[in-house]
Design a protein around this motif. Structure first.
Motif, short mmCIF file in Angstrom:
data_model
loop_
_atom_site.label_atom_id
_atom_site.label_comp_id
_atom_site.label_asym_id
_atom_site.label_seq_id
_atom_site.Cartn_x
_atom_site.Cartn_y
_atom_site.Cartn_z
N ALA A 88 16.35 -39.23 39.94
CA ALA A 88 16.32 -40.25 40.52
C ALA A 88 17.45 -41.54 41.36
N ARG A 91 17.54 -39.19 44.64
CA ARG A 91 16.57 -40.02 45.60
C ARG A 91 16.97 -41.29 45.93
N ARG A 92 17.52 -42.13 44.99
CA ARG A 92 17.87 -43.05 45.15
C ARG A 92 19.41 -43.50 46.12
#
Length: 357
Positions: free
Chosen positions: A90, A93-94
């Motif tokens: 995550a 991706r962030r």
């Protein structure tokens, strides 16, 4: 050709590097070939307090990005990399984003995004993971690139995106777009540092006082420090594993399964030994289960995928393996090129040699 990713597990990093290089060479000769990526383990010893090399991190993030983008790559890795945790997907991706020439990027938002991705602001960009801003120009050194990039803006519009030399500061090679990855395999921000500050008092009794105060100082400043990547469990609720980036249809090739098992066992023993040593020395050592899998856990993770065991061919009635001759690019190309022909014209001779084998 399958549309699913392929993962090849090799006994050692040296074998993985060699295989990835060979596969990439052959892929370059094929139209629409799948991308080939090496996913190495960190070039550090567990719990040694050092940060992995930026080049190693870049290789890992490139492979993960290709998997998450659905490119069905061929990824070559090792038991150590399979057993070791990594940056939460995550977070990857962030903090991964694309800059395109002609698009608009408000300056303040761009600089904040770079800092949030772990890039350090400096006066003059010299190393991967740094950026600078002066006037209408922003320089960035993405960790996966050989050269840094110079972004020239008109107001908020990105007018020019060019590579430049660190020593001469001269720009060259206009680019249309660039993908910016996190500056490291872990990002130290106010948010992640706050979580680490809440947890680190639980380890105060096992740490040397000076070492503890130094860690708290870094965390108070939300500043990265040498080896912080080895303490990702402080900064994130949980880390990710390579298998979490693989879709269920991934095919896994096990190169010499017995040797892979031996390597996994040896690596787990090394992790436990280094953990005990770090504790005795009064250094911060998070429990191994937070960042390292046991061989049994690693096997269970592999069982989610279709697996193909690969064994060396053995000559019947002997213990000898069937060995095929190999040659690198230079040795194949040297004779015809030395005769005065270009490397491209020399390709038929190379194919003739391969056919003869």
């Amino acid at each position: 050709r399958t549309a699913a990713p392929l993962l090849v597990l090799c006994e050692s990093l040296r074998q993985a590097e060699s295989l990835a290089e060979d596969l990439a060479f052959h892929a370059a000769l094929q139209p629409r070939a799948r991308p080939v990526h090496l996913f190495p383990q960190w070039d550090t010893v567990p719990y040694d307090g050092f940060s992995p090399n930026k080049e190693v991190i870049a290789q890992r993030l490139l492979a993960l990005h290709s998997l998450l983008a659905g490119e069905a790559p061929l990824v070559v890795t090792t038991p150590q990399a399979w057993q070791q945790g990594m940056l939460p997907l995550a977070e990857l991706r962030r903090h991964t984003f694309v800059l395109r020439r002609g698009e608009r990027y408000p300056r303040g938002e761009l600089l904040e995004r770079l800092q949030a991705a772990g890039y350090v602001r400096v006066d003059l960009v010299e190393a991967a993971g740094e950026f600078s801003a002066r006037g209408e120009i922003v320089d960035i050194y993405p960790i996966q690139l050989e050269h840094p990039l110079r972004l020239d803006f008109f107001d908020d519009e990105l007018e020019s995106l060019r590579s430049f030399e660190v020593t001469s500061q001269k720009s060259f090679a206009e680019q249309d777009a660039v993908t910016v990855f996190p500056a490291s395999e872990g990002v130290v921000t106010r948010e992640t540092s706050a979580r680490a500050l809440r947890r680190i008092p639980h380890f105060k009794g096992q740490l040397q006082p000076d070492y503890y105060r130094q860690l708290v100082h870094y965390l108070d400043q939300a500043a990265p420090y040498p080896g912080f990547e080895q303490m990702l469990g402080l900064f994130y609720e949980r880390t990710s594993w390579l298998d979490e980036a693989l879709p269920p249809e991934t095919v896994v090739v096990l190169d010499e399964p017995a040797a892979l098992e031996q390597t996994a066992e040896a690596y787990h023993g090394e992790v436990l030994g280094e953990y005990e040593l770090s504790e005795r020395q009064g250094n911060l050592a998070l429990p191994p289960e937070e960042f390292y899998r046991t061989p049994a856990e690693a096997r269970r993770a592999l069982e989610r995928f279709y697996r193909i065991p690969a064994h060396a061919l053995r000559l019947e009635g002997t213990r000898e393996a069937l060995v095929c001759p190999f040659a690198d690019n230079a040795s194949l190309r040297t004779p015809p090129v030395a005769g005065g022909r270009s490397a491209h014209v020399a390709l038929p001779d190379v194919f003739t040699a391969l056919t003869a084998w």
